[in-house]
Enzyme design. Sequence first.
Site, PDB file in Angstrom:
ATOM      1  N   HIS A   1       7.248  -0.549  -9.248  1.00 17.65           N
ATOM      2  CA  HIS A   1       7.552  -0.575  -7.999  1.00 17.65           C
ATOM      3  C   HIS A   1       7.174   0.492  -6.977  1.00 17.65           C
ATOM      4  O   HIS A   1       7.120   0.248  -5.891  1.00 17.65           O
ATOM      5  CB  HIS A   1       9.133  -0.919  -7.966  1.00 17.65           C
ATOM      6  CG  HIS A   1       9.567  -1.731  -6.771  1.00 17.65           C
ATOM      7  ND1 HIS A   1       9.060  -1.490  -5.303  1.00 17.65           N
ATOM      8  CD2 HIS A   1      10.544  -2.427  -6.468  1.00 17.65           C
ATOM      9  CE1 HIS A   1       9.599  -2.397  -4.421  1.00 17.65           C
ATOM     10  NE2 HIS A   1      10.605  -3.092  -5.211  1.00 17.65           N
TER      11      HIS A   1
ATOM     12  N   GLU B   1      -5.619 -17.501  -1.283  1.00 16.72           N
ATOM     13  CA  GLU B   1      -6.404 -18.478  -1.496  1.00 16.72           C
ATOM     14  C   GLU B   1      -7.428 -17.729  -2.697  1.00 16.72           C
ATOM     15  O   GLU B   1      -8.238 -16.829  -2.391  1.00 16.72           O
ATOM     16  CB  GLU B   1      -7.213 -18.815  -0.337  1.00 16.72           C
ATOM     17  CG  GLU B   1      -8.126 -20.050  -0.511  1.00 16.72           C
ATOM     18  CD  GLU B   1      -8.886 -20.501   0.650  1.00 16.72           C
ATOM     19  OE1 GLU B   1      -9.775 -21.240   0.639  1.00 16.72           O
ATOM     20  OE2 GLU B   1      -8.402 -20.105   1.942  1.00 16.72           O
TER      21      GLU B   1
END
Length: 447
Positions: free
Chosen positions: A169, A393
Amino acid sequence: MTSLSPIPTYEDLKIKIHESSLVSPSQKTPRKSIYLSNIDQILNYNIPTAHFFKRNPDFPYENVAKKLKIALQKVLVPYDFMAGRLELNIQTGRLEVDCNVAGVGFVVASSEFSLEEMGDFLVHPNLGYRQLAVEKLENLGHDVDQPLCAFQITSFKCGGFAIGMSTNHILLDGMGAKAFMENLASQAFDDGPLVVVPCNDRHLLAARFPPQVVFPHHEYLALNLLTGEGSGPPVYDCEREILNFRIFKLSPTNISNMKVKAKNTTNEKAKISTFKVAAALMWQCHAFSGDIGHGKEEKSTILTSINLRSRVIPNLAPSYSGNGVLPIGISTTFEDLEKGSFSRLVELISNRLDDMTEEYAKSAFDWLEVHRGLPHGDYLIASWIGLGFDEVEYPWGNPIYCCPVVNHRKDICWVFRDATDDGVAVMVALPAEEMVRFEALFYEFFR
């Protein structure tokens, strides 16, 4: 009608690992150390995620694996810190990232299952998904530092596959991870440009000098650790217990009814978001799932994270790759949680989120500089709503589903979109007895 996901049964996805290697940037990058902000310092733990794709005849799995590896090598040039390693600056006692191009983990694997066999489990994070996002490369020797980030591509019998990502993180928050995945996907296209230019300057969220703490920050616990030579950062971890995992689903109808219930007649214009009503319900359920018998004035505190990108001046770039979030605490008495109205609870959450001004955020960073503390609350409710990992995408198409992977933290629950009906799902991890009480309280709310 609310529903509770079945207890996950696919704990073993019959995974076979075919390749396990380290990937470095495709071009030479300068050796440097990267400063980490005060919020970066305390998020030293891994966040594993899984991104599922259906079969694409034009992109067989082997081709996808090759393209992904090449794309990773290219994207690690602007994201060179991802291939680095954490180091402790002995003069300051602060963690830094040594951009030493030691590499990002890359694993190629296969499963004996098909996505169809997993059925509804595909849209509910379950225990087996832990095998889709390895945190460590087992083939590395004990004297080799493990990567801060690892990718795993796993094929299924049907031709579909999953891309797992396990990232410390410290490197990225949710929005930073989304930008990274967009850039990774862009590099999988032939000669594709970066979608966004990453902003890697973490000094943008550095504490002021001298620090100016002008607000109380009850959401943090002061550890008052030593500073300078011989000191180290605070460790934000928790006890590892045997936990049960459940997915609690809220349908669009549930959410609509909850918003009506939450409407405060004294403030008709207040915005009541899906996250606010979900967080209020999770707070009530968690508060009374643990120890029984709280004093009337005893307080319960939840934490949630606020995106600072548009709240500081100048605004942080959307592609800010550090942790551009800050925990904020919301407290009330157990008596208020039990007997107060649901609208009152949602109002508490809403008002507290509005408190996160630029000056409050700067004061929080300065408080962390002075006290070297940690976020402190009973429960952290983290939102994946709106992150949009499924919008990324790739040449082989968009993910059909993305989700966090269960881990050992019982003090965190995740709220995310439910792919089945446009509602939301909440992933909860608790010891068995607490889970029974949590579930009962959840169902009681809708009776």
